[in-house]
Design an enzyme around this catalytic site. Structure first.
Site, mmCIF file in Angstrom:
data_model
loop_
_atom_site.group_PDB
_atom_site.id
_atom_site.type_symbol
_atom_site.label_atom_id
_atom_site.label_comp_id
_atom_site.label_asym_id
_atom_site.label_seq_id
_atom_site.Cartn_x
_atom_site.Cartn_y
_atom_site.Cartn_z
ATOM 1 N NE ARG A 104 2.352 -10.364 -16.411
ATOM 2 C CZ ARG A 104 2.377 -11.688 -16.226
ATOM 3 N NH1 ARG A 104 1.700 -12.235 -15.222
ATOM 4 N NH2 ARG A 104 3.062 -12.470 -17.029
ATOM 5 C CG HIS A 131 3.104 -13.173 -22.208
ATOM 6 N ND1 HIS A 131 4.151 -12.443 -21.683
ATOM 7 C CD2 HIS A 131 2.858 -14.166 -21.299
ATOM 8 C CE1 HIS A 131 4.511 -12.960 -20.516
ATOM 9 N NE2 HIS A 131 3.745 -14.004 -20.266
ATOM 10 C CD GLN A 134 5.661 -18.024 -21.591
ATOM 11 O OE1 GLN A 134 5.536 -17.561 -20.471
ATOM 12 N NE2 GLN A 134 6.322 -19.146 -21.818
ATOM 13 C CG ASP A 227 -2.626 -18.925 -22.307
ATOM 14 O OD1 ASP A 227 -2.301 -19.243 -21.146
ATOM 15 O OD2 ASP A 227 -2.870 -17.750 -22.653
ATOM 16 C CB CYS A 267 2.703 -19.389 -21.246
ATOM 17 S SG CYS A 267 0.969 -19.060 -20.884
ATOM 18 N NE ARG A 295 8.725 -15.387 -19.646
ATOM 19 C CZ ARG A 295 7.671 -14.915 -18.944
ATOM 20 N NH1 ARG A 295 6.711 -15.749 -18.590
ATOM 21 N NH2 ARG A 295 7.556 -13.639 -18.664
HETATM 22 N N1 NVA Z 1 -3.386 -15.510 -21.376
HETATM 23 C C1 NVA Z 1 -2.925 -15.535 -20.012
HETATM 24 C C2 NVA Z 1 -1.448 -15.684 -19.954
HETATM 25 C C3 NVA Z 1 -0.880 -15.829 -18.560
HETATM 26 C C4 NVA Z 1 0.613 -15.922 -18.526
HETATM 27 C C5 NVA Z 1 -3.372 -14.276 -19.289
HETATM 28 O O1 NVA Z 1 -3.295 -13.185 -19.889
HETATM 29 O O2 NVA Z 1 -3.813 -14.369 -18.140
HETATM 30 N N1 CP Z 2 3.758 -17.445 -18.066
HETATM 31 C C1 CP Z 2 3.695 -16.375 -17.258
HETATM 32 O O1 CP Z 2 3.824 -15.221 -17.681
HETATM 33 O O2 CP Z 2 3.511 -16.684 -15.945
HETATM 34 P P1 CP Z 2 3.198 -15.666 -14.761
HETATM 35 O O3 CP Z 2 1.828 -15.092 -15.012
HETATM 36 O O4 CP Z 2 3.251 -16.499 -13.529
HETATM 37 O O5 CP Z 2 4.224 -14.581 -14.766
#
Ligand code: NVA
Ligand code: CP
Length: 332
Positions: A104, A131, A134, A227, A267, A295
């Site tokens: 990540r 992502h 997800q 989201d 998500c 997931r």
């Molecule tokens: N769009 C959000 C998704 C979190 C799972 C982010 O990037 O923070």
């Molecule tokens: N949806 C998701 O990726 O959650 P986290 O940021 O908690 O991993």
């Protein structure tokens, strides 16, 4: 045996037939949770985080363990990668010790560079741009509640320029869905991503709509998704973003414009009363916790599939036929 590793950096890294195979495998893994051990040894999988996480960390940690492997979680700031050591050198070290790298991070270019230099599969666990893990879980959830994804309308409201919107475009089109994305002017998806999604939708019988009109996007939708309006790294823009996206909140009025049997997905983490009302996320159409659970299953299937497709694990006999059948039944 092929020696080129398969990676999952963006949703379209899986063809429609391959995505369908992974989702079939995810369904099998959910039914027979502890039966598949491609990481027996135990082999190690690295799960590296440059941003915080709950679901991604836990699902990969549990998933790698359930696949017979050993998860090594690296929290933000804990490795040399990015500040003291190059991506190239890190990739060369990882591939000597572990079987899969899950990352990540911020820039997509970083994970692309890691994959280009890696002899083992690299998996995107969220970047600023995509992502894809997800969306695999979301598609598994849609299949569970609708039987299939083909031909269904999936509507996303909110920050239409973020990683989730991009992955819904590409992953939804790959699954043969009619993907509608609605957000305010200036926060719509990049044209190149829309074009890639349209090309994919042409192959699968899906379609792509991008609009600023939330009502138009919601009309008779089968799946409604949203989201956060403030993605990780955008915290400085909080005040302006809360105003900008107000008209795209998924509340009872919005969900009433979708099909009567529409399901709601998010998500998570969710900011109740902003992008979604409590009434909707806690209501009868919400499937957000099935989605969160998936997931685990979808990512286990993905890792097993990438290892099989890379020639790095033997496909168990009981899977050879179902996987071949899944490939035959799909548009390529
Ligand atoms: N769009 C959000 C998704 C979190 C799972 C982010 O990037 O923070
Ligand atoms: N949806 C998701 O990726 O959650 P986290 O940021 O908690 O991993």
């Amino acid at each position: 045996m092929p020696t080129t590793p398969r990676h999952f950096l963006v949703d379209t890294d899986l063809t429609p037939a391959e995505q369908s195979e992974v989702l079939d495998l995810a369904e099998m893994m959910k039914r027979q949770r502890y039966s598949f051990k491609p990481l027996a040894g135990p082999q190690t999988g690295i799960v590296m985080f440059d941003k915080t996480s709950t679901r991604t960390r836990i699902s990969f940690a549990a998933g790698l363990t359930e696949l017979g492997g050993n998860p090594l979680i690296i929290n933000p700031g804990e490795s040399q990668l990015g500040h003291k050591e190059s991506i190239y050198d890190s990739a060369k070290v990882f591939e000597r010790m572990v079987s899969v790298v899950i990352w990540r991070t911020y820039a997509q270019s970083g994970i692309n560079e890691l994959a280009e230099n890696s002899a083992i599969p690299v998996v995107n666990a969220l970047t600023d741009d995509y992502h894809p893990c997800q969306v695999l879980a979301d598609l598994q959830t849609v299949r569970e509640h609708r039987g299939s994804t083909q031909g269904l309308v999936m509507t996303y409201l909110g920050d239409a320029a973020n990683n989730m919107a991009n992955s819904y475009l590409l992953g939804g089109a790959t699954a043969g869905m009619h993907v509608r994305i609605a957000g305010p002017e200036g926060y719509l998806p990049d044209e190149a991503i829309v074009a890639a999604a349209q090309a994919r939708a042409q192959e699968t019988g899906g379609s792509i709509t991008v609009t600023t009109d939330a009502s138009q996007a919601l009309e008779a939708a089968d799946v409604v998704v949203t989201d956060t309006w403030i993605s990780m790294g955008q915290e400085d823009e909080t005040e302006q973003r809360l105003k900008l996206f107000e008209a795209y909140s998924v509340d009872s009025e919005a969900i009433a414009q979708a099909a009567d049997n529409a399901i709601f997905l998010h998500c998570l983490p969710a900011y109740r009363e902003y992008e979604v009302s409590s009434e909707v996320i806690d209501g009868p159409q919400s499937r957000v916790f099935d989605e969160a659970e998936n997931r685990l299953h979808a990512q286990k299937a993905l890792i097993a599939w990438l290892l099989y497709a890379s020639g790095l694990a033997e496909i168990p006999e009981e899977l050879i036929l179902p996987l071949a059948e899944a490939s035959r039944g799909q548009v390529q």
